[in-house]
Scaffold this active site. Structure first.
Site, PDB file in Angstrom:
ATOM      1  N   ASP A 187     -57.928   9.007  23.040  1.00  0.00           N
ATOM      2  CA  ASP A 187     -58.619   8.541  21.507  1.00  0.00           C
ATOM      3  C   ASP A 187     -59.041   7.093  21.689  1.00  0.00           C
ATOM      4  O   ASP A 187     -60.224   6.737  20.945  1.00  0.00           O
ATOM      5  CB  ASP A 187     -57.649   8.841  20.491  1.00  0.00           C
ATOM      6  CG  ASP A 187     -57.244  10.125  20.359  1.00  0.00           C
ATOM      7  OD1 ASP A 187     -57.932  10.975  20.978  1.00  0.00           O
ATOM      8  OD2 ASP A 187     -56.377  10.499  19.884  1.00  0.00           O
TER       9      ASP A 187
ATOM     10  N   CYS B 197     -72.784   7.296  29.183  1.00  0.00           N
ATOM     11  CA  CYS B 197     -71.816   7.124  28.217  1.00  0.00           C
ATOM     12  C   CYS B 197     -72.711   7.309  26.824  1.00  0.00           C
ATOM     13  O   CYS B 197     -73.813   8.228  26.883  1.00  0.00           O
ATOM     14  CB  CYS B 197     -70.807   6.429  28.300  1.00  0.00           C
ATOM     15  SG  CYS B 197     -71.431   4.735  28.546  1.00  0.00           S
ATOM     16  N   SER B 198     -72.468   6.240  26.123  1.00  0.00           N
ATOM     17  CA  SER B 198     -73.507   6.138  24.813  1.00  0.00           C
ATOM     18  C   SER B 198     -74.319   4.903  25.230  1.00  0.00           C
ATOM     19  O   SER B 198     -75.669   5.177  25.088  1.00  0.00           O
ATOM     20  CB  SER B 198     -72.341   5.862  23.468  1.00  0.00           C
ATOM     21  OG  SER B 198     -73.427   5.980  22.223  1.00  0.00           O
ATOM     22  N   ALA B 199     -73.856   3.681  25.270  1.00  0.00           N
ATOM     23  CA  ALA B 199     -74.674   2.714  25.586  1.00  0.00           C
ATOM     24  C   ALA B 199     -75.251   2.640  27.086  1.00  0.00           C
ATOM     25  O   ALA B 199     -76.150   2.121  27.324  1.00  0.00           O
ATOM     26  CB  ALA B 199     -74.025   1.346  25.069  1.00  0.00           C
ATOM     27  N   GLY B 200     -74.335   3.397  28.019  1.00  0.00           N
ATOM     28  CA  GLY B 200     -74.697   3.386  29.341  1.00  0.00           C
ATOM     29  C   GLY B 200     -74.078   2.135  30.050  1.00  0.00           C
ATOM     30  O   GLY B 200     -74.775   1.563  31.214  1.00  0.00           O
TER      31      GLY B 200
ATOM     32  N   GLY C  16     -70.232   0.837  29.613  1.00  0.00           N
ATOM     33  CA  GLY C  16     -68.941   0.774  29.417  1.00  0.00           C
ATOM     34  C   GLY C  16     -68.238   1.681  30.619  1.00  0.00           C
ATOM     35  O   GLY C  16     -67.769   1.427  31.585  1.00  0.00           O
ATOM     36  N   ARG C  17     -68.011   3.095  29.962  1.00  0.00           N
ATOM     37  CA  ARG C  17     -67.351   4.031  30.743  1.00  0.00           C
ATOM     38  C   ARG C  17     -68.372   4.303  31.975  1.00  0.00           C
ATOM     39  O   ARG C  17     -67.899   4.848  32.896  1.00  0.00           O
ATOM     40  CB  ARG C  17     -67.292   5.074  29.984  1.00  0.00           C
ATOM     41  CG  ARG C  17     -66.116   4.821  28.594  1.00  0.00           C
ATOM     42  CD  ARG C  17     -66.058   6.145  27.699  1.00  0.00           C
ATOM     43  NE  ARG C  17     -65.577   5.546  26.496  1.00  0.00           N
ATOM     44  CZ  ARG C  17     -65.694   6.495  25.510  1.00  0.00           C
ATOM     45  NH1 ARG C  17     -66.109   7.878  25.376  1.00  0.00           N
ATOM     46  NH2 ARG C  17     -65.134   5.852  24.347  1.00  0.00           N
ATOM     47  N   SER C  18     -69.675   4.266  31.587  1.00  0.00           N
ATOM     48  CA  SER C  18     -70.655   4.379  33.039  1.00  0.00           C
ATOM     49  C   SER C  18     -70.114   3.458  33.994  1.00  0.00           C
ATOM     50  O   SER C  18     -70.278   3.767  35.285  1.00  0.00           O
ATOM     51  CB  SER C  18     -71.957   4.359  32.437  1.00  0.00           C
ATOM     52  OG  SER C  18     -72.346   5.262  31.452  1.00  0.00           O
TER      53      SER C  18
ATOM     54  N   GLN D  42     -67.693  -3.003  30.359  1.00  0.00           N
ATOM     55  CA  GLN D  42     -67.988  -3.733  28.815  1.00  0.00           C
ATOM     56  C   GLN D  42     -66.771  -4.441  28.216  1.00  0.00           C
ATOM     57  O   GLN D  42     -67.005  -5.542  27.725  1.00  0.00           O
ATOM     58  CB  GLN D  42     -68.283  -2.655  27.764  1.00  0.00           C
ATOM     59  CG  GLN D  42     -68.953  -3.381  26.775  1.00  0.00           C
ATOM     60  CD  GLN D  42     -69.366  -2.090  25.649  1.00  0.00           C
ATOM     61  OE1 GLN D  42     -69.445  -0.926  26.147  1.00  0.00           O
ATOM     62  NE2 GLN D  42     -70.046  -2.536  24.798  1.00  0.00           N
TER      63      GLN D  42
END
Length: 578
Positions: free
Chosen positions: A474, A504-507, A509-511, A548
């Site tokens: 979460d 991911c969303s912005a590409g 952080g998790r990416s 990020q």
């Protein structure tokens, strides 16, 4: 730099006033899935009593239900609500789950306690975490309202009980179902260019709820205007917390209800559990730095660096890296609508071109190892207006793997458009391409979609494996690397052509975490040295802001430590057997 070369089926809610009416709404939320196997036969029957617990009205029955949680999996129901003072309610129950087989837990039951731990005042994510931690026999205390009496305008003035019917649309059972949310697509409608768009939802949610469960919980209008929901997938929002929330985008995805239904499982599994487990087994060769005293020293050094907060110092140094260029193409007026976040843009030097110099918010990322290297495309989560560009990019680069690291909605905000087909063998036309979902499988931590991509004009075919990691917690980062490592190892195993497309969303952080971990695993697997700061620095020279947050950076160190300790354990087991 481096040494050598290294989604629940839509639930139909039918409100009946003594007879079937035309009122029918398909609703879908981000669900928290608790997958499980078979329930123990030795469960304890619930006992009804009149006890009133905190947060439960005196008109409600308090019921105790004891379920046996399997060693791997969960209890088999989904939750909704919990934030902003709203009740935590049972959203759906898997027919083949422990809760479903037991038969006592009902949809819309209010969850009051877990193993006698009071849930009053806890947020949704806190309740989910309590359920995740619970092991063995789990005692649920729930509150249940008596049937609501509503006036039937067609009756003779008498009141009749309102009946609520819940129909699961996947008869194969809960464990085979695919978590799916797509909150940005209340009603999918085809557009002239073949890209699916959205249609504003008309009318209000007609579901009736008791005083303890406001309609906001189910209509998507919770505290602050949005409901708080979660599922087995990622709910967390650290991915773009430091992004400029103001966007140039005309993303018409709006958080709300969804008509997308999950694909049922196909016949034979795409990958077996045994095959996944075998991917995680490493045997460091004799003489490798990942054996014996060398490995012990590496583990000791990493632990010392973490204890001394050396990674945090490194991250602060990385934060002072200057951008490579001014990202002028991404800032151009004609491209502003194609960016999800106005401050997350690709460098002009490394941006991916679509068609004849066309723009997409995506970057080539090459991670060199000696004279060779791994190639990636890191990109933002597609918008409705960029879905055709995304698939054109996949086609032109002949990428055969797409790794998705975000959910479509997190904390009431749309993070990614539902850009892939979600119904088996139902064509989805996107510009000049036709996409068909041919196979689908859900494993413990991710989804696998095999998509047949064909160019409509020529009939040329290209297959893509769409992998959706659904186990990011979460908030923050995963507590363990095991599931992410398994996901990345499978991703690498099925990748054969083109760059790995990661978003991911912005590409960033998790990416960035995924790319860093893939490089890290590759170096270790080849017996080569690694330097996490160097890996991140190289990524950031090609797409600004990769990895990020400091938590993500620390997680990469924790991943490395956990991986090395796992190798050490395998080495010890091998030595004991020899």
């Amino acid at each position: 730099m481096f040494e050598g070369f290294a989604s629940l089926p839509v639930t139909e809610w039918t409100l009946l006033h003594g007879k079937t009416t035309s009122l029918r709404q398909e609703v879908s939320f981000s669900h928290y899935y608790i997958f499980l196997g078979k329930q123990s036969k030795d469960y304890v029957r619930s006992q009804h009593n009149s006890t009133t617990l905190p947060g439960e009205s005196e008109q409600s029955l308090t019921i105790h239900i004891e379920l046996e949680k399997p060693t791997s999996g969960g209890l088999g129901f989904a939750l909704v609500g919990g934030d902003g003072g709203t009740a935590v309610l049972v959203k759906a129950i898997g027919s083949g789950s422990a809760a479903g087989l037991d038969g006592r837990l009902n949809v819309r039951d209010r969850l009051l306690q877990v193993n006698e731990e009071d849930l009053s005042g806890l947020s949704h994510s806190e309740v989910v975490e309590i359920l995740r931690r619970a092991q063995g026999s789990v005692m649920l205390t729930i509150g249940r309202k008596p049937p609501v009496q509503l006036h039937d305008p067609q009756s003779t003035g008498q009141t009749s009980p309102t009946k609520m019917r819940f129909q699961q649309q996947n008869p194969q059972g809960f464990d085979a179902e695919r978590p799916r949310d797509n909150p940005g697509d209340p009603h999918e409608i085809p557009r002239n260019n073949g890209v699916r768009g959205t249609e504003e939802q008309n009318g209000k949610d007609n579901l009736q709820h008791s005083a303890d469960c406001t309609a906001d919980c189910f209509s998507g209008r919770g505290s602050g205007g949005r409901a708080s929901v979660s599922e087995y997938e990622d709910v967390g929002g650290d991915e773009e917390e430091r992004c400029d929330s103001g966007s140039w985008s005309s993303d018409d995805d709006q958080p709300g209800l969804s008509s997308r239904t999950p694909a049922p499982p196909t016949g034979d599994p795409i990958v077996s559990e045994e095959e996944l487990m075998s991917l995680a087994l490493w045997k460091a060769p004799i003489g490798s730095r990942y054996r014996g005293g060398s490995l012990e020293m590496l583990i000791s050094n990493l632990q010392q660096q973490l204890n001394q907060q050396q990674p945090l110092k490194e991250f602060m140094t990385l934060e002072h890296l200057k951008p490579v260029d001014d990202c002028l193409v991404g800032k151009a007026a004609e491209n502003r609508e194609k960016n999800r976040y106005r401050d997350i843009l690709p460098y002009d030097e490394t941006r991916v071109h679509v068609g004849d110099q066309g723009y997409i918010n995506a970057s080539h990322v090459r991670m060199p190892f000696g004279t060779e290297g791994y190639f990636y495309i890191a990109c933002q989560g597609p918008l409705p207006s960029t879905t055709s560009d995304f698939w054109q990019m996949v086609w032109e680069n002949k990428a055969d793997v797409v790794a998705m690291m975000t959910r479509q909605q997190e904390r009431g905000k749309v993070k990614c458009h539902g850009y892939w087909p979600d119904k088996l063998y139902k064509p989805m036309n996107v510009n000049t391409y036709q996409l068909i979902l041919e196979k689908h499988q859900v494993v413990d931590s991710f989804e696998i979609n095999v998509i047949r991509m064909a160019e409509i004009e020529t009939g040329e075919v290209h297959y893509v494996k769409h992998l959706r990691f659904v186990s990011w917690p979460d908030h923050g980062v995963p507590h363990s690397c095991e599931q992410l490592v398994r996901f990345i190892l499978y991703m690498g195993d099925v990748h054969h052509t083109g760059p790995l497309v990661v978003h991911c969303s912005a590409g960033i952080g998790r990416s960035g975490v995924l790319i860093c971990t893939h490089v890290l695993l590759s170096l270790i697997n080849k017996g080569l040295r690694f330097d996490i700061m160097d890996i991140v620095k190289e990524m950031r020279s090609q797409r600004h802001g990769m990895i990020q947050t400091k938590d993500q950076y620390l997680f990469c160190y924790s991943m490395a430590l956990e991986i090395l300790m796992g190798i050490q354990q395998i080495n010890q087991q091998e030595a004991e057997l020899s």
